[in-house]
Every structure is written in C-alpha cells, then in structure tokens.
Scaffold this motif. Structure first.
Motif, PDB file in Angstrom:
ATOM      1  N   PHE A  25      43.551 -53.769 -75.000  1.00 57.73           N
ATOM      2  CA  PHE A  25      42.545 -54.863 -75.058  1.00 57.73           C
ATOM      3  C   PHE A  25      43.033 -56.064 -74.006  1.00 57.73           C
ATOM      4  O   PHE A  25      42.050 -56.909 -73.761  1.00 57.73           O
ATOM      5  CB  PHE A  25      42.519 -55.595 -76.546  1.00 57.73           C
ATOM      6  CG  PHE A  25      41.718 -54.354 -77.226  1.00 57.73           C
ATOM      7  CD1 PHE A  25      40.313 -54.171 -77.319  1.00 57.73           C
ATOM      8  CD2 PHE A  25      42.569 -53.691 -78.122  1.00 57.73           C
ATOM      9  CE1 PHE A  25      39.904 -52.972 -78.008  1.00 57.73           C
ATOM     10  CE2 PHE A  25      41.978 -52.588 -79.304  1.00 57.73           C
ATOM     11  CZ  PHE A  25      40.663 -52.439 -79.016  1.00 57.73           C
ATOM     12  N   ILE A  26      44.056 -56.015 -73.403  1.00 59.36           N
ATOM     13  CA  ILE A  26      44.487 -57.050 -72.662  1.00 59.36           C
ATOM     14  C   ILE A  26      44.878 -56.721 -71.227  1.00 59.36           C
ATOM     15  O   ILE A  26      44.287 -56.878 -70.191  1.00 59.36           O
ATOM     16  CB  ILE A  26      45.586 -57.918 -73.159  1.00 59.36           C
ATOM     17  CG1 ILE A  26      45.052 -58.646 -74.412  1.00 59.36           C
ATOM     18  CG2 ILE A  26      45.932 -59.058 -72.082  1.00 59.36           C
ATOM     19  CD1 ILE A  26      46.109 -59.309 -75.358  1.00 59.36           C
ATOM     20  N   ASN A  28      44.875 -53.318 -69.801  1.00 59.37           N
ATOM     21  CA  ASN A  28      43.725 -52.672 -69.094  1.00 59.37           C
ATOM     22  C   ASN A  28      42.805 -53.379 -68.493  1.00 59.37           C
ATOM     23  O   ASN A  28      42.203 -53.022 -67.439  1.00 59.37           O
ATOM     24  CB  ASN A  28      43.199 -51.235 -70.046  1.00 59.37           C
ATOM     25  CG  ASN A  28      44.228 -50.337 -70.297  1.00 59.37           C
ATOM     26  OD1 ASN A  28      45.276 -50.156 -69.675  1.00 59.37           O
ATOM     27  ND2 ASN A  28      44.174 -49.676 -71.334  1.00 59.37           N
ATOM     28  N   ARG A  29      42.025 -54.672 -69.362  1.00 58.62           N
ATOM     29  CA  ARG A  29      41.319 -55.256 -68.692  1.00 58.62           C
ATOM     30  C   ARG A  29      41.412 -55.948 -67.615  1.00 58.62           C
ATOM     31  O   ARG A  29      40.928 -56.199 -66.531  1.00 58.62           O
ATOM     32  CB  ARG A  29      40.628 -56.188 -69.755  1.00 58.62           C
ATOM     33  CG  ARG A  29      39.780 -55.430 -70.906  1.00 58.62           C
ATOM     34  CD  ARG A  29      39.169 -56.004 -71.897  1.00 58.62           C
ATOM     35  NE  ARG A  29      38.400 -55.237 -72.779  1.00 58.62           N
ATOM     36  CZ  ARG A  29      38.109 -55.886 -73.755  1.00 58.62           C
ATOM     37  NH1 ARG A  29      37.841 -56.722 -74.174  1.00 58.62           N
ATOM     38  NH2 ARG A  29      37.147 -54.773 -74.715  1.00 58.62           N
ATOM     39  N   ILE A  30      42.822 -56.430 -67.597  1.00 62.56           N
ATOM     40  CA  ILE A  30      43.470 -57.246 -66.405  1.00 62.56           C
ATOM     41  C   ILE A  30      43.607 -56.410 -65.156  1.00 62.56           C
ATOM     42  O   ILE A  30      43.043 -56.762 -64.106  1.00 62.56           O
ATOM     43  CB  ILE A  30      44.904 -57.949 -66.770  1.00 62.56           C
ATOM     44  CG1 ILE A  30      44.735 -58.940 -67.895  1.00 62.56           C
ATOM     45  CG2 ILE A  30      45.458 -58.301 -65.377  1.00 62.56           C
ATOM     46  CD1 ILE A  30      45.849 -59.520 -68.480  1.00 62.56           C
ATOM     47  N   ASP A  32      41.819 -53.418 -64.645  1.00 66.20           N
ATOM     48  CA  ASP A  32      40.672 -53.110 -64.149  1.00 66.20           C
ATOM     49  C   ASP A  32      39.812 -54.182 -63.328  1.00 66.20           C
ATOM     50  O   ASP A  32      39.101 -53.842 -62.572  1.00 66.20           O
ATOM     51  CB  ASP A  32      39.775 -52.668 -65.273  1.00 66.20           C
ATOM     52  CG  ASP A  32      40.049 -51.252 -65.934  1.00 66.20           C
ATOM     53  OD1 ASP A  32      40.886 -50.408 -65.445  1.00 66.20           O
ATOM     54  OD2 ASP A  32      39.721 -51.053 -67.101  1.00 66.20           O
ATOM     55  N   ALA A  33      40.192 -55.295 -63.549  1.00 63.06           N
ATOM     56  CA  ALA A  33      39.453 -56.580 -62.771  1.00 63.06           C
ATOM     57  C   ALA A  33      40.012 -56.723 -61.537  1.00 63.06           C
ATOM     58  O   ALA A  33      39.412 -57.518 -60.769  1.00 63.06           O
ATOM     59  CB  ALA A  33      39.686 -57.793 -63.774  1.00 63.06           C
ATOM     60  N   HIS A  43      48.250 -49.323 -63.367  1.00 62.18           N
ATOM     61  CA  HIS A  43      48.109 -48.469 -64.321  1.00 62.18           C
ATOM     62  C   HIS A  43      49.186 -47.624 -64.289  1.00 62.18           C
ATOM     63  O   HIS A  43      50.018 -47.195 -65.098  1.00 62.18           O
ATOM     64  CB  HIS A  43      46.947 -47.694 -64.401  1.00 62.18           C
ATOM     65  CG  HIS A  43      45.760 -48.507 -65.049  1.00 62.18           C
ATOM     66  ND1 HIS A  43      45.719 -48.826 -66.618  1.00 62.18           N
ATOM     67  CD2 HIS A  43      44.617 -48.982 -64.522  1.00 62.18           C
ATOM     68  CE1 HIS A  43      44.572 -49.220 -66.860  1.00 62.18           C
ATOM     69  NE2 HIS A  43      43.805 -49.562 -65.588  1.00 62.18           N
ATOM     70  N   HIS A 123      39.491 -43.787 -67.355  1.00 61.04           N
ATOM     71  CA  HIS A 123      38.507 -44.467 -68.315  1.00 61.04           C
ATOM     72  C   HIS A 123      38.764 -43.397 -69.591  1.00 61.04           C
ATOM     73  O   HIS A 123      38.688 -43.816 -70.623  1.00 61.04           O
ATOM     74  CB  HIS A 123      37.168 -44.218 -67.828  1.00 61.04           C
ATOM     75  CG  HIS A 123      36.909 -45.482 -66.985  1.00 61.04           C
ATOM     76  ND1 HIS A 123      36.199 -45.453 -65.918  1.00 61.04           N
ATOM     77  CD2 HIS A 123      37.269 -46.740 -67.023  1.00 61.04           C
ATOM     78  CE1 HIS A 123      35.946 -46.639 -65.201  1.00 61.04           C
ATOM     79  NE2 HIS A 123      36.862 -47.323 -65.906  1.00 61.04           N
ATOM     80  N   GLN A 126      41.575 -44.381 -71.347  1.00 65.24           N
ATOM     81  CA  GLN A 126      41.574 -45.678 -72.349  1.00 65.24           C
ATOM     82  C   GLN A 126      40.975 -45.402 -73.533  1.00 65.24           C
ATOM     83  O   GLN A 126      41.056 -46.037 -74.621  1.00 65.24           O
ATOM     84  CB  GLN A 126      40.752 -46.495 -71.493  1.00 65.24           C
ATOM     85  CG  GLN A 126      41.608 -47.187 -70.208  1.00 65.24           C
ATOM     86  CD  GLN A 126      40.963 -47.992 -69.309  1.00 65.24           C
ATOM     87  OE1 GLN A 126      39.655 -48.382 -69.442  1.00 65.24           O
ATOM     88  NE2 GLN A 126      41.531 -48.710 -68.359  1.00 65.24           N
ATOM     89  N   TYR A 130      42.111 -45.971 -77.235  1.00 64.57           N
ATOM     90  CA  TYR A 130      41.404 -46.824 -78.275  1.00 64.57           C
ATOM     91  C   TYR A 130      41.572 -46.312 -79.565  1.00 64.57           C
ATOM     92  O   TYR A 130      41.825 -46.802 -80.643  1.00 64.57           O
ATOM     93  CB  TYR A 130      39.888 -47.137 -77.939  1.00 64.57           C
ATOM     94  CG  TYR A 130      39.729 -48.118 -76.654  1.00 64.57           C
ATOM     95  CD1 TYR A 130      40.500 -49.110 -76.681  1.00 64.57           C
ATOM     96  CD2 TYR A 130      38.550 -47.809 -75.837  1.00 64.57           C
ATOM     97  CE1 TYR A 130      40.236 -50.183 -75.621  1.00 64.57           C
ATOM     98  CE2 TYR A 130      38.339 -48.739 -74.886  1.00 64.57           C
ATOM     99  CZ  TYR A 130      39.445 -49.771 -74.587  1.00 64.57           C
ATOM    100  OH  TYR A 130      39.239 -50.508 -73.681  1.00 64.57           O
TER     101      TYR A 130
END
Length: 148
Positions: A25-26, A28-30, A32-33, A43, A123, A126, A130
């Motif tokens: 939740f942290i 991967n979002r960083i 991916d941005a 990754h 993806h 990911q 989850y």
C-alpha cells in the motif's frame, strides 16, 4: 516461558505483516508513480532485497507459531494458533506458486530485456500480493486473539 514465546512470535509476525502491508500500500504506489520505467527498476531492486529476506522471515514465523501451538496445546487459544499457522502456510504456498515466479523474472529485467507485457506481470504480482497480505493479516489477527 510460554508467555515470552507468544509475545515474541506475535511481534515477529506483526513486523512481517507490517513490511508486506507497506510494500502493498505504500512502496508499490511510490514506485508506480515514478517516471517512465523507473518503477520497474525499483520493483526489481526491492524484489532482490526482500526476496532474499522474506523466505527466512516466513519460515521463522512458521517455526515460532508451530512451537507456540505445541507448547500451548492445552491452553485456550490453541485452535487460533493452529489456524494462524494454516493461513501462514497458505501464504507460503501462494508465494511459491504465484508471486515468486513473477518476482524472479522481474529481478532479472533490464530496460533492454524486459518483455512487452512487463507492466501486466507487475500488476498481476500486486494483485496476488494484496491477497497474500489479507491472508497474513488474518493470521496475525488470530495470533493476537490467542493472546487473550
């Protein structure tokens, strides 16, 4: 002695859950941005680092839970501990069958040799992650409930 084992096990599993939650939740979002393909390189690096550590953490957690289950068999909450162990085993099986193969490919990718579907593969990893996080959160929750 059993009390100390219960606390140590719960802390070890809780920290593992925290790392995996943070990845999902942290981190991967960083990653991916990040611009262009920088996220995939991040990754890959994270996969190499955590891929070396997490198997020991998962197996060590399982060993601690198994010792707790055996040592505390006659105590309240033993069923919760055994169920938590089962969930952790499920997460290991999921890791081996679903996540590790994608992670192993990703660790070796460079901008020159990445497959065309690399984003889809990340993806997919990911999504599986989850599910794994949900499983280990459930296991951790059972361990905490067993402490009561």
């Amino acid at each position: 002695m059993l009390d100390a084992l219960e606390v140590v096990t719960t802390v070890v599993v809780g920290l593992m859950v925290g790392v995996e939650f943070s990845v999902a939740f942290i981190m991967n979002r960083i990653l991916d941005a990040l611009p262009e393909d920088s996220g995939q390189l991040g990754h890959a690096h994270g996969g190499r680092m955590l891929g070396a550590l997490m198997p020991f953490w998962y197996i060590g957690s399982l060993v601690l839970i198994a010792i707790w289950a055996v040592a505390g068999w006659q105590h309240d909450g033993a069923g919760l501990v055994v169920t938590a162990a089962g969930l952790l085993i499920l997460s290991v099986v999921m890791s081996i069958l679903l996540l590790v193969p994608i992670n192993n490919r990703n660790k070796a990718w460079t901008p020159e040799n990445r497959p065309a579907d690399w984003k889809e593969q990340l993806h997919r990893w990911q999504r599986y992650h989850y599910i794994r996080v949900a499983v280990i959160v459930a296991a951790f929750t059972l361990l905490v409930a067993a402490l009561a």
